[in-house]
Design a protein around this motif. Structure first.
Motif, mmCIF file in Angstrom:
data_model
loop_
_atom_site.group_PDB
_atom_site.id
_atom_site.type_symbol
_atom_site.label_atom_id
_atom_site.label_comp_id
_atom_site.label_asym_id
_atom_site.label_seq_id
_atom_site.Cartn_x
_atom_site.Cartn_y
_atom_site.Cartn_z
ATOM 1 N N ARG A 112 -6.647 -62.835 36.706
ATOM 2 C CA ARG A 112 -5.473 -62.955 37.579
ATOM 3 C C ARG A 112 -4.814 -64.326 37.438
ATOM 4 O O ARG A 112 -3.583 -64.432 37.441
ATOM 5 C CB ARG A 112 -5.885 -62.697 39.031
ATOM 6 C CG ARG A 112 -4.729 -62.687 40.035
ATOM 7 C CD ARG A 112 -3.753 -61.548 39.823
ATOM 8 N NE ARG A 112 -4.342 -60.235 40.023
ATOM 9 C CZ ARG A 112 -4.372 -59.594 41.205
ATOM 10 N NH1 ARG A 112 -3.851 -60.161 42.275
ATOM 11 N NH2 ARG A 112 -4.915 -58.394 41.297
ATOM 12 N N THR A 113 -5.628 -65.367 37.302
ATOM 13 C CA THR A 113 -5.081 -66.720 37.150
ATOM 14 C C THR A 113 -4.309 -66.853 35.842
ATOM 15 O O THR A 113 -3.222 -67.443 35.806
ATOM 16 C CB THR A 113 -6.204 -67.773 37.220
ATOM 17 O OG1 THR A 113 -6.879 -67.665 38.480
ATOM 18 C CG2 THR A 113 -5.641 -69.184 37.097
ATOM 19 N N ILE A 114 -4.854 -66.306 34.757
ATOM 20 C CA ILE A 114 -4.150 -66.355 33.474
ATOM 21 C C ILE A 114 -2.819 -65.614 33.566
ATOM 22 O O ILE A 114 -1.793 -66.067 33.036
ATOM 23 C CB ILE A 114 -5.020 -65.767 32.343
ATOM 24 C CG1 ILE A 114 -6.218 -66.687 32.053
ATOM 25 C CG2 ILE A 114 -4.207 -65.547 31.069
ATOM 26 C CD1 ILE A 114 -7.211 -66.114 31.067
ATOM 27 N N TYR A 115 -2.818 -64.494 34.279
ATOM 28 C CA TYR A 115 -1.580 -63.725 34.435
ATOM 29 C C TYR A 115 -0.516 -64.538 35.186
ATOM 30 O O TYR A 115 0.662 -64.557 34.803
ATOM 31 C CB TYR A 115 -1.861 -62.426 35.184
ATOM 32 C CG TYR A 115 -0.622 -61.598 35.444
ATOM 33 C CD1 TYR A 115 -0.123 -60.724 34.482
ATOM 34 C CD2 TYR A 115 0.062 -61.698 36.659
ATOM 35 C CE1 TYR A 115 1.021 -59.963 34.716
ATOM 36 C CE2 TYR A 115 1.207 -60.956 36.899
ATOM 37 C CZ TYR A 115 1.679 -60.090 35.928
ATOM 38 O OH TYR A 115 2.820 -59.350 36.160
ATOM 39 N N GLU A 116 -0.945 -65.186 36.257
ATOM 40 C CA GLU A 116 0.006 -65.921 37.091
ATOM 41 C C GLU A 116 0.351 -67.297 36.530
ATOM 42 O O GLU A 116 1.359 -67.889 36.907
ATOM 43 C CB GLU A 116 -0.546 -66.056 38.508
ATOM 44 C CG GLU A 116 -0.676 -64.719 39.232
ATOM 45 C CD GLU A 116 -0.920 -64.884 40.718
ATOM 46 O OE1 GLU A 116 -0.185 -65.659 41.365
ATOM 47 O OE2 GLU A 116 -1.866 -64.243 41.230
ATOM 48 N N ARG A 117 -0.491 -67.798 35.647
ATOM 49 C CA ARG A 117 -0.245 -69.109 35.013
ATOM 50 C C ARG A 117 -0.214 -68.884 33.501
ATOM 51 O O ARG A 117 -1.164 -69.205 32.782
ATOM 52 C CB ARG A 117 -1.348 -70.102 35.405
ATOM 53 C CG ARG A 117 -1.550 -70.253 36.903
ATOM 54 C CD ARG A 117 -0.407 -71.013 37.541
ATOM 55 N NE ARG A 117 -0.394 -72.412 37.131
ATOM 56 C CZ ARG A 117 0.615 -73.241 37.376
ATOM 57 N NH1 ARG A 117 1.702 -72.819 38.002
ATOM 58 N NH2 ARG A 117 0.545 -74.502 36.980
ATOM 59 N N PRO A 118 0.879 -68.335 32.987
ATOM 60 C CA PRO A 118 0.923 -67.836 31.600
ATOM 61 C C PRO A 118 0.742 -68.894 30.519
ATOM 62 O O PRO A 118 0.388 -68.548 29.389
ATOM 63 C CB PRO A 118 2.305 -67.178 31.511
ATOM 64 C CG PRO A 118 3.104 -67.772 32.619
ATOM 65 C CD PRO A 118 2.128 -68.044 33.714
ATOM 66 N N TRP A 119 0.963 -70.166 30.826
ATOM 67 C CA TRP A 119 0.731 -71.180 29.787
ATOM 68 C C TRP A 119 -0.742 -71.255 29.414
ATOM 69 O O TRP A 119 -1.082 -71.724 28.324
ATOM 70 C CB TRP A 119 1.228 -72.550 30.251
ATOM 71 C CG TRP A 119 2.726 -72.671 30.318
ATOM 72 C CD1 TRP A 119 3.643 -71.652 30.183
ATOM 73 C CD2 TRP A 119 3.478 -73.864 30.549
ATOM 74 N NE1 TRP A 119 4.918 -72.144 30.333
ATOM 75 C CE2 TRP A 119 4.851 -73.493 30.551
ATOM 76 C CE3 TRP A 119 3.138 -75.194 30.768
ATOM 77 C CZ2 TRP A 119 5.875 -74.427 30.755
ATOM 78 C CZ3 TRP A 119 4.157 -76.121 30.970
ATOM 79 C CH2 TRP A 119 5.505 -75.739 30.958
#
Length: 288
Positions: free
Chosen positions: A70-77
Motif C-alpha cells: 500500500r505504501t509503494i502504491y501511495e508513494r510511487p517514487w
C-alpha cells in the motif's frame, strides 16, 4: 534500447541533481542507505486478535507485507529504479519473498515474486500470499524460476559466467527478454525476508546489482526493547524492521514521509482492509 524497457518507463523530469547522482554512484551497492526501527506489536496484536475472533488468521508478516504494498502504491517514487544512469517508473508493483521449504540445513529455497496493483486489501494479499507459499512449499514443486535456475546451474562455470554476463549487458540496455524479467525475482519493486521465522533479529540485506530491486525489507523476531514514545522511554514488545534502499530513486524527505505512512498502516492495520477507492472517498468526505 537507449532508454526503452519492457518493465518501466523512463522518468524525464528528474531534478538536475538526480540526473547526475546515478553517474557518481553507478551501482546499487554504491548508493545503499540503511534504516532500522523497532515497531511495537501491540497495535498489530489488537487487530490480529480481533480478526481471530472473526475466524480469520492474520500474522505480522501479512500486515507488514500489505503495508509495504500500500505504501509503494501511495508513494510511487518508491517504485522507481535506476539502470544505466537513467531513472524509470516501474510498470507494476512486485514483491519478492524467499521461502525455505523446510527448516533444515539442506532444504532447498525458492523465491516467490508476486504482482499487485496496490489497490488490494490486506485480505486479498493474505489469500494470494498464502496460496503461493502453500503451492511452493512442497519439495516436489518447481516454479518457473526454479526451472531456470536448475538449467543454468547445470552448465559449466565458464558458460554460466558468460550467460550471466550477457544477461547483465542485455538488461543494462533494455534488451533482456521480457520473459526473463517476468521470471527474475531480482526485477522487483521490493524484497521482503522474514528472518524472524528463523529465530533471529532483523538484518541489513544488500541490494542486488543484477536486476532492478531498489528496496529490501527484513523483519526480525519478536523481542522486548526500549523505544521512544510520547517523549518517554518505555519497554515494549517489538519487531525490528531493517531497510536498505537505493538513494538514487528519491531524496531523504520522500523516504521519511513514506516511512511515516508505512507506520500509520502498522499502527492501524484495519485501514488496510479498505480499498484505495474507499479510502479516497472517505478522505474526500472529511475534507468537505
Amino acid at each position: 534500447m537507449f532508454g526503452f524497457r519492457s518493465d518501466g518507463k523512463r522518468v524525464k523530469n528528474v531534478s538536475l541533481l538526480f540526473r547526475i547522482i546515478p553517474h557518481i554512484m553507478k551501482t546499487r551497492n554504491d548508493s545503499q542507505v540503511y534504516f532500522r526501527q523497532d515497531v511495537p506489536i501491540k497495535f498489530m496484536d489488537v487487530y490480529i486478535n480481533k480478526k481471530a475472533q472473526e475466524g480469520v488468521k492474520i500474522s505480522y508478516m501479512h500486515i507488514i507485507y500489505a503495508a509495504i504494498i500500500r505504501t509503494i502504491y501511495e508513494r510511487p517514487w518508491l517504485n522507481r529504479f535506476v539502470m544505466d544512469g537513467r531513472t524509470y517508473d516501474r510498470n507494476d508493483i512486485f514483491v519478492s519473498l524467499t521461502i525455505k521449504k523446510s527448516l533444515e540445513d539442506n532444504a532447498p529455497e525458492t523465491v516467490l515474486k508476486l504482482k499487485f496493483t496496490g489497490e488490494e486489501t490486506i485480505l486479498d494479499i493474505k489469500e494470494k500470499l498464502e496460496n503461493a507459499i502453500v503451492e511452493n512449499k512442497d519439495i516436489k514443486t518447481k516454479n518457473n524460476m526454479d526451472k531456470l535456475v536448475y538449467e543454468l546451474g547445470k552448465t559449466p562455470n565458464i558458460i554460466l559466467k558468460l550467460v550471466v554476463g550477457i544477461f547483465k549487458l542485455l538488461d543494462k540496455y533494455g534488451l533482456l527478454p521480457k520473459k526473463i524479467i517476468e521470471l527474475s525475482p531480482f526485477h522487483t519493486s521490493a524484497f521482503l525476508t522474514n528472518v524472524g521465522s528463523l529465530g533471529i533479529d532483523a538484518i541489513y540485506h544488500h541490494l542486488y546489482n543484477f536486476g532492478t530491486t531498489s528496496l529490501f525489507f527484513a523483519m526480525g523476531k519478536k523481542k522486548k526493547d526500549f523505544i521512544h514514545e510520547d517523549e518517554e522511554i518505555i519497554e515494549e514488545k517489538c519487531i525490528s524492521i531493517a531497510f536498505v534502499g537505493d538513494e538514487r530513486i528519491c531524496d531523504g524527505y520522500y523516504y521519511a514521509s513514506s516511512f511515516k505512512l508505512f507506520n500509520k498502516y502498522i499502527k492501524k492495520p484495519e485501514l488496510l482492509e479498505k480499498s484505495i477507492a474507499q479510502e479516497e472517498k472517505e478522505l474526500a468526505f472529511t475534507r468537505q
